[in-house]
Design a protein around this motif. Structure first.
Motif, PDB file in Angstrom:
ATOM      1  N   GLY A  12       0.817  -1.201   0.000  1.00  0.00           N
ATOM      2  CA  GLY A  12       0.000   0.000   0.000  1.00  0.00           C
ATOM      3  C   GLY A  12       0.856   1.258   0.000  1.00  0.00           C
ATOM      4  N   ARG A  13       2.127   1.124   0.352  1.00  0.00           N
ATOM      5  CA  ARG A  13       3.069   2.249   0.355  1.00  0.00           C
ATOM      6  C   ARG A  13       4.053   2.172  -0.809  1.00  0.00           C
ATOM      7  N   PHE A  14       3.794   1.289  -1.753  1.00  0.00           N
ATOM      8  CA  PHE A  14       4.744   1.094  -2.846  1.00  0.00           C
ATOM      9  C   PHE A  14       4.886   2.345  -3.693  1.00  0.00           C
ATOM     10  N   ALA A  15       3.811   3.122  -3.846  1.00  0.00           N
ATOM     11  CA  ALA A  15       3.885   4.340  -4.662  1.00  0.00           C
ATOM     12  C   ALA A  15       4.964   5.285  -4.147  1.00  0.00           C
ATOM     13  N   ASP A  16       5.189   5.315  -2.836  1.00  0.00           N
ATOM     14  CA  ASP A  16       6.244   6.150  -2.278  1.00  0.00           C
ATOM     15  C   ASP A  16       7.620   5.635  -2.696  1.00  0.00           C
ATOM     16  N   ARG A  17       7.779   4.324  -2.715  1.00  0.00           N
ATOM     17  CA  ARG A  17       9.046   3.739  -3.151  1.00  0.00           C
ATOM     18  C   ARG A  17       9.296   4.036  -4.625  1.00  0.00           C
ATOM     19  N   LEU A  18       8.235   3.945  -5.420  1.00  0.00           N
ATOM     20  CA  LEU A  18       8.359   4.214  -6.844  1.00  0.00           C
ATOM     21  C   LEU A  18       8.697   5.685  -7.089  1.00  0.00           C
ATOM     22  N   ALA A  19       8.064   6.573  -6.337  1.00  0.00           N
ATOM     23  CA  ALA A  19       8.348   8.003  -6.482  1.00  0.00           C
ATOM     24  C   ALA A  19       9.797   8.312  -6.124  1.00  0.00           C
ATOM     25  N   ALA A  20      10.304   7.676  -5.091  1.00  0.00           N
ATOM     26  CA  ALA A  20      11.698   7.885  -4.694  1.00  0.00           C
ATOM     27  C   ALA A  20      12.654   7.374  -5.766  1.00  0.00           C
ATOM     28  N   GLN A  21      12.302   6.244  -6.378  1.00  0.00           N
ATOM     29  CA  GLN A  21      13.133   5.707  -7.449  1.00  0.00           C
ATOM     30  C   GLN A  21      13.129   6.640  -8.655  1.00  0.00           C
ATOM     31  N   ARG A  22      11.965   7.178  -8.993  1.00  0.00           N
ATOM     32  CA  ARG A  22      11.871   8.120 -10.114  1.00  0.00           C
ATOM     33  C   ARG A  22      12.704   9.375  -9.849  1.00  0.00           C
ATOM     34  N   ARG A  30      19.902   2.816 -10.214  1.00  0.00           N
ATOM     35  CA  ARG A  30      18.821   2.724 -11.190  1.00  0.00           C
ATOM     36  C   ARG A  30      17.995   1.439 -11.049  1.00  0.00           C
ATOM     37  N   TRP A  31      18.647   0.349 -10.653  1.00  0.00           N
ATOM     38  CA  TRP A  31      17.984  -0.952 -10.630  1.00  0.00           C
ATOM     39  C   TRP A  31      17.668  -1.436  -9.217  1.00  0.00           C
ATOM     40  N   ASP A  32      17.807  -0.553  -8.228  1.00  0.00           N
ATOM     41  CA  ASP A  32      17.603  -0.976  -6.843  1.00  0.00           C
ATOM     42  C   ASP A  32      16.198  -1.505  -6.603  1.00  0.00           C
ATOM     43  N   LEU A  33      15.179  -0.770  -7.019  1.00  0.00           N
ATOM     44  CA  LEU A  33      13.803  -1.190  -6.740  1.00  0.00           C
ATOM     45  C   LEU A  33      13.437  -2.428  -7.549  1.00  0.00           C
ATOM     46  N   TYR A  34      13.939  -2.529  -8.765  1.00  0.00           N
ATOM     47  CA  TYR A  34      13.740  -3.721  -9.589  1.00  0.00           C
ATOM     48  C   TYR A  34      14.287  -4.961  -8.881  1.00  0.00           C
ATOM     49  N   ARG A  35      15.504  -4.847  -8.358  1.00  0.00           N
ATOM     50  CA  ARG A  35      16.107  -5.972  -7.641  1.00  0.00           C
ATOM     51  C   ARG A  35      15.324  -6.298  -6.376  1.00  0.00           C
ATOM     52  N   GLU A  36      14.947  -5.260  -5.613  1.00  0.00           N
ATOM     53  CA  GLU A  36      14.229  -5.483  -4.360  1.00  0.00           C
ATOM     54  C   GLU A  36      12.883  -6.160  -4.608  1.00  0.00           C
ATOM     55  N   ARG A 164      11.895   7.365 -21.671  1.00  0.00           N
ATOM     56  CA  ARG A 164      10.522   6.877 -21.515  1.00  0.00           C
ATOM     57  C   ARG A 164      10.248   5.706 -22.456  1.00  0.00           C
ATOM     58  N   VAL A 165       9.211   4.926 -22.089  1.00  0.00           N
ATOM     59  CA  VAL A 165       8.803   3.773 -22.901  1.00  0.00           C
ATOM     60  C   VAL A 165       7.347   3.959 -23.315  1.00  0.00           C
ATOM     61  N   GLN A 176       3.855   4.143 -21.589  1.00  0.00           N
ATOM     62  CA  GLN A 176       3.764   2.955 -20.747  1.00  0.00           C
ATOM     63  C   GLN A 176       4.564   3.080 -19.450  1.00  0.00           C
ATOM     64  N   ALA A 177       5.702   3.762 -19.517  1.00  0.00           N
ATOM     65  CA  ALA A 177       6.541   3.913 -18.324  1.00  0.00           C
ATOM     66  C   ALA A 177       7.395   5.160 -18.458  1.00  0.00           C
ATOM     67  N   ASP A 178       7.734   5.757 -17.324  1.00  0.00           N
ATOM     68  CA  ASP A 178       8.515   6.991 -17.323  1.00  0.00           C
ATOM     69  C   ASP A 178       9.986   6.771 -17.633  1.00  0.00           C
ATOM     70  N   SER A 179      10.414   5.519 -17.676  1.00  0.00           N
ATOM     71  CA  SER A 179      11.803   5.207 -18.004  1.00  0.00           C
ATOM     72  C   SER A 179      11.883   3.733 -18.384  1.00  0.00           C
ATOM     73  N   LEU A 180      12.992   3.356 -19.023  1.00  0.00           N
ATOM     74  CA  LEU A 180      13.231   1.949 -19.333  1.00  0.00           C
ATOM     75  C   LEU A 180      13.317   1.114 -18.055  1.00  0.00           C
ATOM     76  N   SER A 181      14.038   1.626 -17.054  1.00  0.00           N
ATOM     77  CA  SER A 181      14.183   0.857 -15.819  1.00  0.00           C
ATOM     78  C   SER A 181      12.846   0.663 -15.126  1.00  0.00           C
ATOM     79  N   GLU A 182      11.965   1.674 -15.196  1.00  0.00           N
ATOM     80  CA  GLU A 182      10.633   1.504 -14.613  1.00  0.00           C
ATOM     81  C   GLU A 182       9.794   0.535 -15.434  1.00  0.00           C
ATOM     82  N   PHE A 183       9.968   0.533 -16.752  1.00  0.00           N
ATOM     83  CA  PHE A 183       9.241  -0.420 -17.581  1.00  0.00           C
ATOM     84  C   PHE A 183       9.553  -1.853 -17.162  1.00  0.00           C
ATOM     85  N   PHE A 184      10.829  -2.156 -16.974  1.00  0.00           N
ATOM     86  CA  PHE A 184      11.185  -3.530 -16.619  1.00  0.00           C
ATOM     87  C   PHE A 184      10.709  -3.884 -15.220  1.00  0.00           C
TER      88      PHE A 184
END
Length: 293
Positions: A12-22, A30-36, A164-165, A176-184
């Motif tokens: 429920g708090r993931f949007a905050d993590r995504l905003a911090a990654q952006r 760049r790939w921290d949240l993807y790995r986590e 962007r993607v 579709q996504a604000d960046s390639l890393s966010e797309f993946f």
């Protein structure tokens, strides 16, 4: 492939993590949240065969015909993030591609595709997505199995390290996504929980269940996932994700849990009748052969 779930996570708090990654400007992170995210859903690299990509293509390769060479995006139009993704040791697509049901395109190819293999066209001249009126091309790097959808970045933004993607849809292209890393990361969110997590399907009316999900489980913050005719929005709770697709294509709504207990807790909170299924990750052929020995 699958590891044990770690401590409870409130999606429920993931949007905050995504905003911090952006907001992060550090390429090293760049790939921290993807790995986590992959670790949280139990993905563990197999250490076996990988789908190859990320290396430069030899233009003198005799296996490439003239049309194929003309379709290839040149190295200077390949962003750093795309090459990085292919080389990540925790790239779950390269490592466990049967979960994904998409075709990677490496190196990327032009849209429109001069070889005629790619389906989508470039941008229309009056498209609000146009960055450079003199360059309406896109660079496709991933596609739905039958190329009903293609994912690409703008040629005009190819100089950016993590552009962007966009996704091809029935009327052109959409963000579709604000960046390639966010797309993946988003692609992993559409695939890994469905393969590695527990799944709960409602027996109640879609509109009623969807309303309860939206009221109690915040959206993850991604752009809606567009594939075939679906428009999927992901929501989060404690150790669970909810997928809501109001288009009515394929599955309209389901929950994914990091454990059966998480799903039982979520379904009890949402109310109604639910059917729960255990994880059933698809296996690669080499993994099946090992089990048969």
């Amino acid at each position: 492939m699958t590891g044990s779930p770690s401590a409870a996570i409130d999606y429920g708090r993931f949007a905050d993590r995504l905003a911090a990654q952006r907001a992060s400007q550090d390429p090293a992170k760049r790939w921290d949240l993807y790995r986590e995210f992959q670790q949280e859903w139990g993905y563990v690299p197999t250490g076996g065969e990988r789908w190859e990509g990320g290396d430069p293509v030899d233009p003198d390769d005799e296996e490439l015909d003239e049309d194929e060479l003309e379709a290839l995006v040149p190295p200077e139009k390949i962003p750093a993030a795309l090459s990085e993704w292919w080389k990540l040791p925790f790239n779950s697509f390269a490592d466990s591609w049967p979960m994904y049901w998409t075709n990677p395109v490496w190196p990327p190819t032009w849209r429109p595709d001069p070889s005629g293999y790619g389906v989508a066209e470039g941008l229309e001249a009056d498209s609000p997505l146009v960055v450079d009126p003199k360059d309406l091309r896109l660079c496709c790097f991933n596609a739905e199995y039958e190329y009903c959808n293609e994912w690409a970045y703008l040629s005009a933004e190819a100089h950016l390290p993590d552009p962007r993607v966009f996704v091809s849809v029935e009327h052109g292209w959409e963000l579709q996504a604000d960046s390639l890393s966010e797309f993946f990361l988003l692609l992993a969110a559409t695939r890994l929980p469905a393969s590695l997590g527990w799944t709960a399907s409602p027996d109640d009316d879609f509109d009623a269940v969807a309303a309860r999900v939206r009221a109690t489980m915040p959206a993850l913050g991604f752009h809606p996932w567009r594939e075939l005719m679906s428009t999927k929005v992901f929501h989060g709770g404690r150790d669970v994700l909810a997928m809501v697709d109001p288009t009515g294509q394929d599955v309209q709504l389901c929950l994914y849990g990091r454990s059966r207990e998480a799903l039982e807790r979520a379904t009890a909170s949402l109310g109604g009748e639910w059917s729960i299924a255990e994880p059933n990750p698809p296996k690669r052929e080499d993994e099946e052969d090992e089990e048969d020995e």
